[in-house]
Enzyme design. Structure first.
Site, PDB file in Angstrom:
ATOM      1  N   TYR A 154       0.832  -1.199   0.000  1.00  0.00           N
ATOM      2  CA  TYR A 154       0.000   0.000   0.000  1.00  0.00           C
ATOM      3  C   TYR A 154       0.870   1.254   0.000  1.00  0.00           C
ATOM      4  O   TYR A 154       0.632   2.195  -0.774  1.00  0.00           O
ATOM      5  CB  TYR A 154      -0.916  -0.006   1.223  1.00  0.00           C
ATOM      6  CG  TYR A 154      -1.880   1.148   1.276  1.00  0.00           C
ATOM      7  CD1 TYR A 154      -3.012   1.175   0.460  1.00  0.00           C
ATOM      8  CD2 TYR A 154      -1.673   2.213   2.142  1.00  0.00           C
ATOM      9  CE1 TYR A 154      -3.900   2.240   0.502  1.00  0.00           C
ATOM     10  CE2 TYR A 154      -2.554   3.276   2.198  1.00  0.00           C
ATOM     11  CZ  TYR A 154      -3.676   3.287   1.373  1.00  0.00           C
ATOM     12  OH  TYR A 154      -4.542   4.348   1.412  1.00  0.00           O
ATOM     13  N   THR A 189     -13.907   5.254   6.546  1.00  0.00           N
ATOM     14  CA  THR A 189     -14.503   4.825   5.282  1.00  0.00           C
ATOM     15  C   THR A 189     -14.665   3.312   5.289  1.00  0.00           C
ATOM     16  O   THR A 189     -14.104   2.607   6.130  1.00  0.00           O
ATOM     17  CB  THR A 189     -13.620   5.209   4.073  1.00  0.00           C
ATOM     18  OG1 THR A 189     -12.414   4.416   4.099  1.00  0.00           O
ATOM     19  CG2 THR A 189     -13.244   6.679   4.101  1.00  0.00           C
TER      20      THR A 189
END
Length: 249
Positions: A154, A189
């Protein structure tokens, strides 16, 4: 404010999280929003919510890691609206892996979506942004600026997005296109709520990615994205704007 009046904005990841909040924010400011997401139903739900508020939106499913799909998606947007003012690249995936156990497939999936997908969208929209002047806002991350434990793939993908964005900013500055990144940190989120951690994960290291002011909703980032994409950000390009509640301060 009506900063996007008579302007078309393509938003990826529009089915939820920061992408959805950005699509809704720009629609409320008068923009026609092309809502793109891998999940067609989620994109449609966002578009319908915008329409219900009196805005203008179109939903489109797209796997942004697929070159053919991205080309078709951008072509559909131009066919539908005739022009494009801004690209907001918020689609992405997150996972944590013990670096020693990270598989090549897991690495490649992160790179394909977060980095290659961002590049493909930028490449395809640039001729249209050059034609009328415009703006790109990409999703980097605080992981591009500071070490993220068990986040090798990531972090690498988001560091690549940051470098890619700066390169575009320099290359296209004299052609009327601006490119910037947002670097969110501790934003609530769906992407972050669904992650799992490897057995080796040291949760004491989580303080490195903890906001001083607490977690915030995606609308906190959407407001910054709207500024960067609009004429209020006319003299901002090649920047990475942290929206992290002081995480890296």
């Amino acid at each position: 404010m009506r900063r996007f009046e008579d302007r078309v904005v393509l938003v990826t990841g529009a089915g939820g999280g920061i992408g959805q909040a950005s699509a809704q924010r720009m629609a409320r400011e008068g923009g026609a929003v092309f809502c793109v997401d891998l999940n067609e139903a989620a994109a449609q739900a966002t578009a319908e919510a915008i329409d219900a508020e009196g805005g203008s939106a179109t939903a489109r499913a797209c796997d942004i890691s697929d070159e053919t799909a991205v080309k078709a998606c951008v072509a559909d947007c131009i066919e539908r609206y005739g022009s494009l003012y801004a690209l907001v690249n918020m689609a992405g995936v997150l996972r944590f892996d013990d670096t020693e156990q990270l598989s090549l497939d897991a690495w490649q999936k992160i790179i394909d979506v977060n980095l290659t997908g961002t590049m493909l969208l930028c490449r395809e929209v640039l001729p249209h942004l050059v034609a009328g002047g415009g703006s790109i806002v990409n999703a980097a991350s605080t992981a591009a600026l500071s070490g993220l434990p068990c986040g090798v793939a990531y972090s690498a993908s988001k560091g690549g997005v940051l470098a890619l964005t700066r390169s575009i900013a320099v290359e296209y500055a004299k052609r009327g296109v601006r490119a910037n990144c947002v670097c969110p940190g501790e934003i609530k989120t769906g992407m972050t709520s669904g992650v799992t951690f490897p057995e080796s994960f040291d949760f004491a290291l989580m303080s490195r990615i903890t906001a001083l002011t607490g977690a915030r909703g995606p609308e906190a980032v959407a407001g910054v994205i709207a500024l960067l994409a609009s004429d209020d950000g006319i003299h901002i390009t090649g920047e990475d704007i942290r929206v992290d509640g002081g995480t890296l301060s």
